[in-house]
Design an enzyme around this catalytic site. Structure first.
Site, PDB file in Angstrom:
ATOM      1  N   TRP A 121       0.433  -1.253  -0.291  1.00 20.77           N
ATOM      2  CA  TRP A 121       0.140  -0.140   0.409  1.00 20.77           C
ATOM      3  C   TRP A 121       0.385   1.195  -0.013  1.00 20.77           C
ATOM      4  O   TRP A 121       1.432   1.438   0.786  1.00 20.77           O
ATOM      5  CB  TRP A 121      -1.218  -0.204   1.056  1.00 20.77           C
ATOM      6  CG  TRP A 121      -2.058   1.157   1.259  1.00 20.77           C
ATOM      7  CD1 TRP A 121      -0.879   2.692   2.314  1.00 20.77           C
ATOM      8  CD2 TRP A 121      -3.003   2.029   0.841  1.00 20.77           C
ATOM      9  NE1 TRP A 121      -2.452   3.177   1.706  1.00 20.77           N
ATOM     10  CE2 TRP A 121      -3.250   2.635   1.237  1.00 20.77           C
ATOM     11  CE3 TRP A 121      -3.793   0.742   0.332  1.00 20.77           C
ATOM     12  CZ2 TRP A 121      -4.097   3.528   0.978  1.00 20.77           C
ATOM     13  CZ3 TRP A 121      -5.489   1.109  -0.289  1.00 20.77           C
ATOM     14  CH2 TRP A 121      -4.905   3.048   0.192  1.00 20.77           C
ATOM     15  N   MET A 122       0.688   2.419  -0.863  1.00 27.85           N
ATOM     16  CA  MET A 122       0.526   3.740  -0.830  1.00 27.85           C
ATOM     17  C   MET A 122      -0.302   4.297  -1.264  1.00 27.85           C
ATOM     18  O   MET A 122      -1.237   4.652  -1.479  1.00 27.85           O
ATOM     19  CB  MET A 122       1.948   3.841  -2.562  1.00 27.85           C
ATOM     20  CG  MET A 122       2.427   5.086  -1.369  1.00 27.85           C
ATOM     21  SD  MET A 122       3.062   5.629  -3.489  1.00 27.85           S
ATOM     22  CE  MET A 122       2.212   6.209  -4.233  1.00 27.85           C
ATOM     23  N   ASN A 123      -0.072   5.310  -0.209  1.00 27.06           N
ATOM     24  CA  ASN A 123      -0.831   7.080  -0.146  1.00 27.06           C
ATOM     25  C   ASN A 123       0.030   8.368  -0.345  1.00 27.06           C
ATOM     26  O   ASN A 123       0.378   8.132  -1.104  1.00 27.06           O
ATOM     27  CB  ASN A 123      -2.429   6.691   0.505  1.00 27.06           C
ATOM     28  CG  ASN A 123      -2.521   6.896   2.009  1.00 27.06           C
ATOM     29  OD1 ASN A 123      -1.576   6.052   3.313  1.00 27.06           O
ATOM     30  ND2 ASN A 123      -2.227   7.768   2.764  1.00 27.06           N
ATOM     31  N   ASP A 124      -0.218   8.964   0.525  1.00 20.90           N
ATOM     32  CA  ASP A 124       0.104  10.444   0.545  1.00 20.90           C
ATOM     33  C   ASP A 124       1.496  10.615   0.396  1.00 20.90           C
ATOM     34  O   ASP A 124       2.164  10.202   1.210  1.00 20.90           O
ATOM     35  CB  ASP A 124      -0.193  10.814   1.144  1.00 20.90           C
ATOM     36  CG  ASP A 124      -1.543  11.334   2.263  1.00 20.90           C
ATOM     37  OD1 ASP A 124      -2.569  10.673   1.381  1.00 20.90           O
ATOM     38  OD2 ASP A 124      -2.120  11.715   3.207  1.00 20.90           O
ATOM     39  N   GLN A 164       3.446   7.981   2.363  1.00 26.41           N
ATOM     40  CA  GLN A 164       2.024   6.834   3.325  1.00 26.41           C
ATOM     41  C   GLN A 164       2.908   5.890   2.928  1.00 26.41           C
ATOM     42  O   GLN A 164       2.033   5.288   1.873  1.00 26.41           O
ATOM     43  CB  GLN A 164       0.925   7.784   3.951  1.00 26.41           C
ATOM     44  CG  GLN A 164       0.496   8.413   4.324  1.00 26.41           C
ATOM     45  CD  GLN A 164       1.072   8.298   5.429  1.00 26.41           C
ATOM     46  OE1 GLN A 164       0.228   8.251   6.315  1.00 26.41           O
ATOM     47  NE2 GLN A 164       2.660   8.930   6.301  1.00 26.41           N
ATOM     48  N   ARG A 215      -4.549  17.120  11.194  1.00 32.65           N
ATOM     49  CA  ARG A 215      -3.403  16.181  10.929  1.00 32.65           C
ATOM     50  C   ARG A 215      -2.143  17.727   9.788  1.00 32.65           C
ATOM     51  O   ARG A 215      -3.068  18.329   9.203  1.00 32.65           O
ATOM     52  CB  ARG A 215      -3.742  14.857  11.062  1.00 32.65           C
ATOM     53  CG  ARG A 215      -4.545  14.753   9.654  1.00 32.65           C
ATOM     54  CD  ARG A 215      -5.433  13.316   9.819  1.00 32.65           C
ATOM     55  NE  ARG A 215      -6.496  13.651   8.823  1.00 32.65           N
ATOM     56  CZ  ARG A 215      -7.462  12.995   9.367  1.00 32.65           C
ATOM     57  NH1 ARG A 215      -7.472  12.924  10.297  1.00 32.65           N
ATOM     58  NH2 ARG A 215      -8.593  13.158   8.153  1.00 32.65           N
ATOM     59  N   ASP A 216      -1.703  16.021   9.656  1.00 32.22           N
ATOM     60  CA  ASP A 216      -0.764  16.898   8.447  1.00 32.22           C
ATOM     61  C   ASP A 216      -0.669  17.650   8.647  1.00 32.22           C
ATOM     62  O   ASP A 216      -0.103  19.232   7.794  1.00 32.22           O
ATOM     63  CB  ASP A 216      -1.491  16.714   7.318  1.00 32.22           C
ATOM     64  CG  ASP A 216      -2.188  15.635   7.353  1.00 32.22           C
ATOM     65  OD1 ASP A 216      -1.873  14.470   8.095  1.00 32.22           O
ATOM     66  OD2 ASP A 216      -3.525  15.293   6.804  1.00 32.22           O
TER      67      ASP A 216
HETATM   68  N1  DQQ Z   1      -3.725  10.283   5.093  1.00 31.88           N
HETATM   69  C1  DQQ Z   1      -1.949  10.436   6.326  1.00 31.88           C
HETATM   70  C2  DQQ Z   1      -3.395  12.035   6.935  1.00 31.88           C
HETATM   71  C3  DQQ Z   1      -4.122  12.072   6.166  1.00 31.88           C
HETATM   72  C4  DQQ Z   1      -5.160  10.868   5.269  1.00 31.88           C
HETATM   73  C5  DQQ Z   1      -2.855   8.882   6.545  1.00 31.88           C
HETATM   74  C6  DQQ Z   1      -4.595  12.183   3.657  1.00 31.88           C
HETATM   75  O1  DQQ Z   1      -2.092  12.350   7.719  1.00 31.88           O
HETATM   76  O2  DQQ Z   1      -4.736  13.552   6.299  1.00 31.88           O
HETATM   77  O3  DQQ Z   1      -2.861   7.841   5.629  1.00 31.88           O
HETATM   78  O4  DQQ Z   1      -4.984  10.449   2.843  1.00 31.88           O
END
Ligand code: DQQ
Length: 507
Positions: free
Chosen positions: A36-39, A55, A167-168
């Site tokens: 898995w990959m996200n941000d 991520q 967050r972030d």
């Molecule tokens: N993905 C992260 C969060 C963020 C979200 C968690 C955005 O920090 O807000 O994986 O895709």
């Protein structure tokens, strides 16, 4: 597929080789060796090298306790995999995940500023999340990272605010202080970015709301109740605030441009940043050429079972260069470095299109860049048919209507309907499936429609006249769905030219 892990760097090459035959897996968009990959996280250029953290869940192609994966590039095109940079610390403020954040160069000390996430199951079955801001530093060129004993350096939002999430962090330098915006939402009011200030990245003062949206307004677009992954930077004489609009079932990216003074932002424009529903949580950095380079997560649009079967999930967009036009709207161009991937080239010269669909012989659009220029005639619509099977049963339609000025990507026949599912950004729930995405792109009198289209397995990224981007995921099922056609419907249009390049792999 047998469960695999990306925890062992010695396995990266073998994992990539094992998945390389999957026709939906991109070849020139970045993605991890597997799982898995996200941000995008911590994007930074240091000593000439671009670092892309992301991520990552290393144990499955599903969202889980978040780690930060790591890759580097010296040319913005080809990437080398590095070991996982950050992992949750049991008992720490990031026990349940090292969520998104940024990297800064603190007088020669690379420092991550990121969201710690701790989840407390509640008796009613819900989960209470404590989201805080943490830091980590590296003393070996950003390979290994040490979390600060002072974590969390910001324990959460100010108590007096009724926030929905927090967050972030995104940090920048102003004079001799660090400033940090964090995504949040104020209950009943709207998405917000909260501002903190520090001299050492450890002790932070709260400075208030940099800017807060209005959840009740749809003028010109809705910005929702909560903003994730804010980005705030000066560009071309103005300031840009990029937000990822988050609500259950809603995830898209918007931006404001406007004026910044005295720790407050006063926007003058607001627009979508990408008209597709796949592009999310982007980061944009200033590189050593003075360019603003942006990457976003192209999330999957197929269901969890399909992602599990594939063994991977999530792709990074191409790096796109942002500029601001005199009217305050953003312009987008694919990084010119990507042209080094261009291989075999085909050129189609000018031809009239008379209420017809013309399949372009010899053009294969699978791992391909296309550049097409059209002139509007009397046609009600014209454009491109992509990833088309010879019988037209599968195709992705990119359609421009001169009267409305609307550019639409129709993915209703891109692949089997079952492959059009989608998954929420945090893995919970599922976002609404939109088969038609797009936006208006008014053209000046005599201005051609210039489409640059990047096809890469299950990725389609469209740059239209550098003013409108549409990024999406498509899952054709037939090996012969690689054709490209041009069309004009309800009248005539002109294809001025079409250029096609087969694109090389970045691995
Ligand atoms: N993905 C992260 C969060 C963020 C979200 C968690 C955005 O920090 O807000 O994986 O895709």
């Amino acid at each position: 597929m047998q469960q695999i892990t990306t925890r062992d760097p010695a396995q990266f090459a073998a994992l990539r080789a094992r998945l390389a035959g999957d026709p939906h897996r991109p070849r020139y968009h970045f993605l991890p060796p597997a799982n898995w990959m996200n941000d995008p996280n911590g994007t930074i250029q240091l000593g000439g090298t671009y670092h892309l953290f992301y991520q990552h869940f290393p144990d499955a192609p599903q969202w889980g306790p978040m780690h930060w994966g790591h890759a580097t590039s010296t040319d913005l095109v080809h990437w080398d995999d590095l070991p996982i940079a950050l992992a949750p610390t049991p008992g720490g403020p990031d026990t349940d995940g090292c969520w998104s954040g940024c990297a800064v160069d603190n007088n020669g000390v690379p420092t991550f500023v990121y969201s710690g996430n701790r989840a407390y199951p509640q008796p009613d079955g819900t989960t209470k999340r404590v989201q805080s801001t943490c830091i980590a530093t590296s003393d070996d060129g950003m390979r290994t990272w040490h979390k600060s004993a002072a974590n969390p350096v910001i324990p959460g939002p100010p108590e007096e605010l009724d926030t929905v999430q927090y967050r972030d962090p995104a940090v920048w330098r102003e004079g001799d202080e660090w400033l940090c915006v964090t995504g949040s939402g104020i209950a009943g009011v709207g998405g917000t970015v909260l501002l903190n200030r520090s001299r050492d990245l450890v002790r932070w003062d709260y400075l208030g709301e940099l800017f807060t949206g209005d959840v009740n307004s749809r003028d010109p677009i809705w910005t929702g109740p909560m903003w994730e992954c804010p980005q705030f930077f000066a560009l071309d004489g103005t300031h840009v605030l990029v937000i990822s609009v988050w609500d259950s079932g809603t995830k898209y990216v918007a931006y404001y441009t406007g004026d910044y003074a005295n720790y407050r932002f006063a926007p003058r424009t607001l627009a979508r940043l990408d008209a597709g529903d796949s592009f999310y949580a982007p980061q944009a950095i200033a590189d050593d050429q003075g360019r603003r380079v942006m990457w976003g997560w192209l999330r999957e649009r197929r269901d969890r079972d399909a992602q599990t079967a594939a063994g991977w999930s999530g792709v990074m967009s191409l790096p796109r260069i942002l500029t601001v036009a005199p009217d305050g709207t953003l312009r987008y161009a694919p990084a010119p470095e990507l042209e080094t991937l261009r291989g075999a080239h085909t050129h189609i010269p000018e031809r009239d299109l008379l209420t017809e669909t013309v399949v372009l012989p010899g053009i294969v659009g699978e791992y391909t860049e296309l550049r097409a220029e059209f002139g509007a005639g009397e046609a009600q619509s014209f454009g491109l048919l992509l990833r088309r099977s010879p019988d037209g049963a599968e195709e992705t339609r990119l359609d421009y209507e001169p009267t409305s000025g609307r550019l639409t990507l129709d993915r209703s026949r891109s692949g089997p309907a079952a492959a059009n599912g989608s998954i929420g950004a945090t893995g919970a729930g599922s976002a609404a499936i939109s088969t038609f995405v797009g936006d208006t792109l008014p053209l000046a009198a005599g201005e051609p429609l210039v489409l640059r289209v990047f096809l890469d397995g299950s990725v389609i990224e469209v740059f239209a006249n550098e003013r409108l981007c549409i990024s999406e995921r498509i899952y054709p099922s037939r090996p012969d769905s690689t054709g490209v056609a041009v069309f004009a419907a309800g009248g005539d249009a002109t294809l001025y030219s079409l250029d096609c390049w087969q694109m090389g792999s970045i691995w």
